[in-house]
Design an enzyme around this catalytic site. Structure first.
Site, mmCIF file in Angstrom:
data_model
loop_
_atom_site.group_PDB
_atom_site.id
_atom_site.type_symbol
_atom_site.label_atom_id
_atom_site.label_comp_id
_atom_site.label_asym_id
_atom_site.label_seq_id
_atom_site.Cartn_x
_atom_site.Cartn_y
_atom_site.Cartn_z
ATOM 1 N N ASP A 8 -1.710 -22.438 -19.284
ATOM 2 C CA ASP A 8 -2.378 -22.923 -20.593
ATOM 3 C C ASP A 8 -3.193 -24.081 -20.377
ATOM 4 O O ASP A 8 -2.882 -24.968 -19.665
ATOM 5 C CB ASP A 8 -0.909 -24.065 -21.028
ATOM 6 C CG ASP A 8 -0.422 -23.467 -21.875
ATOM 7 O OD1 ASP A 8 0.692 -22.626 -21.511
ATOM 8 O OD2 ASP A 8 0.717 -23.714 -22.892
ATOM 9 N N GLU A 40 -4.161 -22.311 -26.090
ATOM 10 C CA GLU A 40 -3.929 -23.434 -27.398
ATOM 11 C C GLU A 40 -3.843 -24.661 -27.436
ATOM 12 O O GLU A 40 -3.777 -25.891 -28.076
ATOM 13 C CB GLU A 40 -2.718 -22.949 -27.503
ATOM 14 C CG GLU A 40 -1.599 -23.507 -26.582
ATOM 15 C CD GLU A 40 0.505 -23.218 -27.142
ATOM 16 O OE1 GLU A 40 -0.277 -22.976 -28.611
ATOM 17 O OE2 GLU A 40 0.819 -24.270 -26.455
ATOM 18 N N ASN A 41 -4.125 -25.050 -25.970
ATOM 19 C CA ASN A 41 -4.252 -26.505 -26.013
ATOM 20 C C ASN A 41 -5.219 -27.107 -25.309
ATOM 21 O O ASN A 41 -5.982 -28.167 -24.877
ATOM 22 C CB ASN A 41 -3.302 -26.849 -24.832
ATOM 23 C CG ASN A 41 -1.804 -26.826 -25.656
ATOM 24 O OD1 ASN A 41 -1.246 -26.227 -24.548
ATOM 25 N ND2 ASN A 41 -1.095 -27.433 -26.361
ATOM 26 N N ASN A 68 1.828 -22.096 -30.250
ATOM 27 C CA ASN A 68 2.168 -22.457 -31.284
ATOM 28 C C ASN A 68 1.009 -23.724 -32.082
ATOM 29 O O ASN A 68 0.933 -23.786 -33.182
ATOM 30 C CB ASN A 68 3.368 -23.224 -31.886
ATOM 31 C CG ASN A 68 3.459 -24.232 -29.947
ATOM 32 O OD1 ASN A 68 3.565 -23.765 -28.692
ATOM 33 N ND2 ASN A 68 3.955 -25.644 -30.185
ATOM 34 N N HIS A 69 0.185 -24.037 -31.016
ATOM 35 C CA HIS A 69 -0.622 -24.666 -31.520
ATOM 36 C C HIS A 69 -1.770 -23.871 -32.094
ATOM 37 O O HIS A 69 -3.081 -24.554 -32.402
ATOM 38 C CB HIS A 69 -1.112 -26.043 -30.463
ATOM 39 C CG HIS A 69 -0.306 -26.955 -30.049
ATOM 40 N ND1 HIS A 69 0.204 -27.645 -30.429
ATOM 41 C CD2 HIS A 69 0.992 -26.960 -28.833
ATOM 42 C CE1 HIS A 69 1.122 -28.659 -30.648
ATOM 43 N NE2 HIS A 69 1.354 -27.925 -29.364
ATOM 44 N N HIS A 149 4.544 -16.667 -25.382
ATOM 45 C CA HIS A 149 4.699 -18.721 -25.151
ATOM 46 C C HIS A 149 5.902 -19.097 -25.459
ATOM 47 O O HIS A 149 7.092 -18.854 -26.655
ATOM 48 C CB HIS A 149 4.106 -19.067 -25.882
ATOM 49 C CG HIS A 149 2.866 -20.358 -26.250
ATOM 50 N ND1 HIS A 149 2.137 -20.425 -24.992
ATOM 51 C CD2 HIS A 149 3.284 -21.363 -26.903
ATOM 52 C CE1 HIS A 149 2.156 -22.070 -24.567
ATOM 53 N NE2 HIS A 149 2.788 -22.218 -26.556
ATOM 54 N N HIS A 174 3.637 -21.928 -22.338
ATOM 55 C CA HIS A 174 4.358 -23.213 -22.515
ATOM 56 C C HIS A 174 4.980 -24.673 -22.453
ATOM 57 O O HIS A 174 4.469 -25.897 -22.646
ATOM 58 C CB HIS A 174 5.504 -23.032 -23.644
ATOM 59 C CG HIS A 174 5.877 -24.134 -24.608
ATOM 60 N ND1 HIS A 174 4.487 -24.474 -25.921
ATOM 61 C CD2 HIS A 174 7.289 -24.452 -25.346
ATOM 62 C CE1 HIS A 174 5.332 -25.786 -26.728
ATOM 63 N NE2 HIS A 174 7.035 -25.333 -26.649
ATOM 64 N N HIS A 176 4.415 -25.828 -19.612
ATOM 65 C CA HIS A 176 3.260 -26.669 -18.709
ATOM 66 C C HIS A 176 3.911 -26.876 -17.411
ATOM 67 O O HIS A 176 3.491 -27.607 -16.622
ATOM 68 C CB HIS A 176 2.801 -27.941 -19.493
ATOM 69 C CG HIS A 176 1.752 -28.024 -20.605
ATOM 70 N ND1 HIS A 176 1.392 -28.899 -21.109
ATOM 71 C CD2 HIS A 176 1.759 -26.599 -21.441
ATOM 72 C CE1 HIS A 176 0.782 -28.095 -22.031
ATOM 73 N NE2 HIS A 176 1.189 -26.840 -22.410
#
Length: 260
Positions: A8, A40-41, A68-69, A149, A174, A176
């Site tokens: 991520d 996603e982040n 999910n983000h 994820h 997910h 991290h």
């Protein structure tokens, strides 16, 4: 076939780490056929923007997976349909923008990439196990990489075992927090429960200690700020036999960013 998967990417620090580390890792490992990253982040810690997406592609990333983000930046949603190098979780219901599975070809090599979202402590989606079954039944490419994820280590590990011998690699994302359980299962699937996070490790899973702690102390909403200290790129390098799809090796990567 050699794949670099980057855990991520968190905000600008994570993007800068990618720009610096990818060329170093190419030299260290003798090049990569594909570079994949969970993005996603990547935009301020939450979601993606088109500008950030292009910045990451320019840094040498071939495919960006998500979790999910992926829906956090509303202006980015139309890009999911127009840009084939972006994947969102495949187990969203039919009709959801974007795609969760695609085959990519580069330098004569073909790689199928799948993105799935776990259901434990996550938004309720279709079953990722059954979704994988359906996608694999239609797939004709031997080499298959899966970004799973998920929050729960048990769910990710169960999925890895479930698809052992049917995919080349499963990398969890997910949490991290990079795990130390990289291995190649008996069926030939490379696995790691979590590939880790590319960004600032001096705070709390990518966010600054000062911005996150009040949420735990007082139980009230807080605005999280991206951490920019102890920046590192984390991920895995996977060796795959392109003809059989079997993984031959998986190596954890944890490379510090050196400020210039």
């Amino acid at each position: 076939m050699r794949i670099l998967f980057i855990g991520d990417i968190d905000g600008r620090p994570g993007r800068e780490a990618c720009k610096q580390a990818i060329p170093k890792l190419r030299e260290q490992f003798g090049g990569f056929d594909f570079v994949i990253a969970d993005g996603e982040n990547a935009a301020g810690g939450f979601g993606l923007t088109e500008k950030v997406m292009n910045e990451l592609f320019a840094a040498g990333i071939d495919v960006l997976t998500n979790g999910n983000h992926v829906w956090d930046k509303k202006d980015f949603v139309p890009v999911l349909d127009s840009e084939p190098r972006i994947l969102r979780p495949a187990n969203h219901p039919e009709g959801t923008p974007g795609r969760g599975f695609a085959v990519y070809e580069k330098n004569g090599e073909k790689l199928a990439v799948m993105c799935l979202l776990g259901r434990a402590f996550m938004p309720p989606l279709d079953c990722p196990f059954k979704c994988a079954d359906e996608l694999l039944a239609k797939n004709e490419v031997p080499a298959v990489f899966v970004d799973f994820h998920g929050e729960a280590t048990s769910e990710k590990y169960a999925f890895g075992r479930y698809v052992d011998g049917r995919v080349s690699a499963v990398a969890g994302t997910h949490t991290h927090v990079q795990t130390a359980d990289e291995q190649v299962f008996a069926g030939g699937t490379a696995y790691i429960t979590d590939a880790g996070m590319t960004g600032g490790h001096g705070g709390i899973i990518g966010m600054s200690y000062e911005s996150v702690l009040p949420k735990f102390l007082y139980g009230v909403p807080a605005k999280f700020e991206v951490c920019d200290t102890n920046v590192r790129l984390q991920g895995v390098v996977i060796e795959i036999d392109g003809e059989t799809g079997r993984a031959m090796d998986v190596t954890r990567v944890d490379l510090p960013y050196e400020a210039e």
